[in-house]
Motif scaffolding. Structure first.
Motif, PDB file in Angstrom:
ATOM      1  N   GLU B  35     -58.470   6.657 -43.532  1.00  0.00           N
ATOM      2  CA  GLU B  35     -59.735   6.994 -44.195  1.00  0.00           C
ATOM      3  C   GLU B  35     -60.720   5.831 -44.113  1.00  0.00           C
ATOM      4  OE1 GLU B  35     -60.532   9.954 -45.498  1.00  0.00           O
ATOM      5  OE2 GLU B  35     -58.660  10.514 -44.547  1.00  0.00           O
ATOM      6  N   LEU B  36     -60.180   4.620 -44.254  1.00  0.00           N
ATOM      7  CA  LEU B  36     -61.028   3.420 -44.161  1.00  0.00           C
ATOM      8  C   LEU B  36     -61.690   3.341 -42.788  1.00  0.00           C
ATOM      9  CD1 LEU B  36     -61.309   1.346 -46.363  1.00  0.00           C
ATOM     10  CD2 LEU B  36     -59.607  -0.026 -45.236  1.00  0.00           C
ATOM     11  N   MET B  37     -60.915   3.625 -41.738  1.00  0.00           N
ATOM     12  CA  MET B  37     -61.478   3.576 -40.393  1.00  0.00           C
ATOM     13  C   MET B  37     -62.556   4.634 -40.218  1.00  0.00           C
ATOM     14  SD  MET B  37     -58.407   2.768 -37.807  1.00  0.00           S
ATOM     15  CE  MET B  37     -56.949   3.461 -38.476  1.00  0.00           C
ATOM     16  N   LEU B  38     -62.302   5.835 -40.739  1.00  0.00           N
ATOM     17  CA  LEU B  38     -63.305   6.906 -40.648  1.00  0.00           C
ATOM     18  C   LEU B  38     -64.604   6.488 -41.325  1.00  0.00           C
ATOM     19  CD1 LEU B  38     -61.407  10.204 -41.345  1.00  0.00           C
ATOM     20  CD2 LEU B  38     -62.831   9.725 -39.425  1.00  0.00           C
ATOM     21  N   ASN B  39     -64.490   5.824 -42.476  1.00  0.00           N
ATOM     22  CA  ASN B  39     -65.690   5.426 -43.195  1.00  0.00           C
ATOM     23  C   ASN B  39     -66.453   4.336 -42.472  1.00  0.00           C
ATOM     24  OD1 ASN B  39     -66.644   6.301 -45.997  1.00  0.00           O
ATOM     25  ND2 ASN B  39     -64.502   6.813 -45.879  1.00  0.00           N
ATOM     26  N   ALA B  40     -65.722   3.432 -41.802  1.00  0.00           N
ATOM     27  CA  ALA B  40     -66.413   2.398 -41.022  1.00  0.00           C
ATOM     28  C   ALA B  40     -67.256   3.043 -39.935  1.00  0.00           C
ATOM     29  CB  ALA B  40     -65.389   1.446 -40.410  1.00  0.00           C
ATOM     30  N   VAL B  41     -66.679   4.052 -39.276  1.00  0.00           N
ATOM     31  CA  VAL B  41     -67.424   4.727 -38.207  1.00  0.00           C
ATOM     32  C   VAL B  41     -68.635   5.460 -38.778  1.00  0.00           C
ATOM     33  CG1 VAL B  41     -67.239   6.500 -36.460  1.00  0.00           C
ATOM     34  CG2 VAL B  41     -65.419   4.881 -36.748  1.00  0.00           C
ATOM     35  N   ASN B  42     -68.473   6.075 -39.943  1.00  0.00           N
ATOM     36  CA  ASN B  42     -69.606   6.766 -40.567  1.00  0.00           C
ATOM     37  C   ASN B  42     -70.746   5.800 -40.859  1.00  0.00           C
ATOM     38  OD1 ASN B  42     -68.381   9.191 -40.545  1.00  0.00           O
ATOM     39  ND2 ASN B  42     -67.787   9.190 -42.675  1.00  0.00           N
ATOM     40  N   LEU B  43     -70.390   4.643 -41.406  1.00  0.00           N
ATOM     41  CA  LEU B  43     -71.421   3.647 -41.721  1.00  0.00           C
ATOM     42  C   LEU B  43     -72.165   3.217 -40.464  1.00  0.00           C
ATOM     43  CD1 LEU B  43     -72.741   1.716 -43.691  1.00  0.00           C
ATOM     44  CD2 LEU B  43     -70.915   0.122 -43.262  1.00  0.00           C
ATOM     45  N   LEU B  44     -71.411   3.034 -39.391  1.00  0.00           N
ATOM     46  CA  LEU B  44     -72.032   2.622 -38.134  1.00  0.00           C
ATOM     47  C   LEU B  44     -72.966   3.700 -37.602  1.00  0.00           C
ATOM     48  CD1 LEU B  44     -72.007   0.250 -36.359  1.00  0.00           C
ATOM     49  CD2 LEU B  44     -70.151   1.221 -35.076  1.00  0.00           C
ATOM     50  N   LEU B  45     -72.546   4.972 -37.723  1.00  0.00           N
ATOM     51  CA  LEU B  45     -73.405   6.065 -37.241  1.00  0.00           C
ATOM     52  C   LEU B  45     -74.712   6.114 -38.020  1.00  0.00           C
ATOM     53  CD1 LEU B  45     -71.034   9.038 -36.518  1.00  0.00           C
ATOM     54  CD2 LEU B  45     -72.703   8.105 -35.004  1.00  0.00           C
ATOM     55  N   PHE B  74     -74.064  14.541 -37.969  1.00  0.00           N
ATOM     56  CA  PHE B  74     -72.761  14.252 -37.382  1.00  0.00           C
ATOM     57  C   PHE B  74     -71.850  13.631 -38.431  1.00  0.00           C
ATOM     58  CE2 PHE B  74     -69.911  12.704 -34.137  1.00  0.00           C
ATOM     59  CZ  PHE B  74     -70.075  13.633 -33.139  1.00  0.00           C
ATOM     60  N   VAL B  75     -72.386  12.686 -39.203  1.00  0.00           N
ATOM     61  CA  VAL B  75     -71.605  12.066 -40.276  1.00  0.00           C
ATOM     62  C   VAL B  75     -71.164  13.117 -41.284  1.00  0.00           C
ATOM     63  CG1 VAL B  75     -71.712  10.429 -42.164  1.00  0.00           C
ATOM     64  CG2 VAL B  75     -72.665   9.839 -39.986  1.00  0.00           C
ATOM     65  N   PHE B  76     -72.074  14.042 -41.573  1.00  0.00           N
ATOM     66  CA  PHE B  76     -71.741  15.118 -42.513  1.00  0.00           C
ATOM     67  C   PHE B  76     -70.554  15.925 -41.998  1.00  0.00           C
ATOM     68  CE2 PHE B  76     -72.635  19.565 -43.789  1.00  0.00           C
ATOM     69  CZ  PHE B  76     -72.381  19.417 -45.123  1.00  0.00           C
ATOM     70  N   PHE B  77     -70.584  16.261 -40.707  1.00  0.00           N
ATOM     71  CA  PHE B  77     -69.475  17.042 -40.159  1.00  0.00           C
ATOM     72  C   PHE B  77     -68.189  16.227 -40.113  1.00  0.00           C
ATOM     73  CE2 PHE B  77     -72.844  19.778 -38.335  1.00  0.00           C
ATOM     74  CZ  PHE B  77     -72.429  20.938 -38.946  1.00  0.00           C
ATOM     75  N   ILE B  78     -68.310  14.909 -39.882  1.00  0.00           N
ATOM     76  CA  ILE B  78     -67.106  14.069 -39.923  1.00  0.00           C
ATOM     77  C   ILE B  78     -66.484  14.119 -41.311  1.00  0.00           C
ATOM     78  CG2 ILE B  78     -66.272  11.698 -39.818  1.00  0.00           C
ATOM     79  CD1 ILE B  78     -68.196  11.170 -37.626  1.00  0.00           C
TER      80      ILE B  78
END
Lengths: 165, 113
Positions: B35-45, B74-78
């Motif tokens: 989950e932490l990794m997913l959130n890092a990617v969201n922040l970057l997007l 895209f972040v929303f769909f993630i």
């Protein structure tokens, strides 16, 4: 130093510290609580970037729903006391070294990238507001939106089927 | 803020998540690291979407620009997919706990021999 910069550094430090505490703490419940702090910090970053819809959705979905699910599962299994056997320290060291090396590779790649060296992430502009996002979501992205509802239905059915027995 | 700060912050959070997957043995902690990794990617997007917006609005003066909306959707769909993934994953972990009475991932080595 403006207020935005101070907030940025504070939220970044908070996010990194709590992300580390997620790994370090022995008790899984403490890990969940630190992870909630990480999500709050990331939501703060979203607000700084004027992506208010995503900030609220992040709080509601992640910190609200998903973390409560994690807490439920942990307390259902009664894992509160730290009973986890540790990996041996050599494997731990190898994992930490691998993570640090990955970070080093990424940071050096970013530092040497010329394309982004003068770009700024602004906080102005209303693209993160709910009006704009809703318009685009329900005009251009209707089909993915509906498909995601089907995904939710199948995930719900799957969770029930796996969980019962 | 310069975009590099956001990239390095997201990379650091992502690497902490990778380290968590490699180091810990508790299946739930491993899941939280994901989950932490997913959130890092969201922040970057999100940071990149605002960068994109800044570039586009500097190019076209006095016009309404919507550049960068796609990234935020895209972040929303993630987030949507992550919520579905968590519900199924936690059900799998509960089932694993029922079978082996433990959530140590090292018990899952039946395919090894």
């Amino acid at each position: 130093m403006t207020a935005t910069e101070i907030l940025f550094w504070f939220l970044s430090a908070l996010a990194l510290f709590s992300a580390l505490m997620v790994l370090i703490s022995k008790n899984p419940v403490h890990s969940v609580l630190w992870l909630i702090v990480v999500f709050f910090a990331i939501s703060g970053h979203y607000i700084l970037l004027n992506a208010q819809f995503l900030a609220i959705v992040n709080l509601i979905v992640y910190a609200g729903a998903i973390m409560v699910l994690f807490l439920f599962v942990i307390m259902l299994m009664n894992l509160n006391n730290a009973s986890e056997p540790q990996r041996n320290s050599l494997i731990k060291l190898a994992g930490v070294v691998a993570g640090c090396l990955l970070l080093m590779v990424m940071v050096s790649a970013v530092r040497s990238a010329g394309e982004i060296s003068h770009s700024q992430a602004t906080s102005d502009g209303g693209i993160g507001l709910i009006e704009n996002l809703g318009t685009v979501l329900f005009t251009q992205y209707v089909v993915p939106f509906e498909i995601s509802s089907v995904l939710f239905l199948s995930a719900m059915v799957g969770a029930v089927v796996i969980g019962k027995k | 803020m310069p975009i590099q700060y956001y990239i390095i912050l997201a990379a650091a959070i992502f690497c902490i998540g990778v380290t968590g997957v490699l180091v810990r043995r508790n299946a739930i902690i491993i899941f939280m690291s994901i989950e932490l990794m997913l959130n890092a990617v969201n922040l970057l997007l999100v940071a990149f979407s605002k960068m994109h917006y800044a570039v586009a609005s500097a190019a076209t003066k006095n016009m309404e620009v919507n550049t960068g909306t796609d990234a935020q959707l895209f972040v929303f769909f993630i987030m949507v997919v992550a919520a579905a993934e968590v519900s199924v994953g936690l059900a799998i972990i509960v089932m694993m706990y029922r079978n082996v009475r433990s959530i140590d991932v090292n018990f899952l080595n039946r395919l090894k021999n």
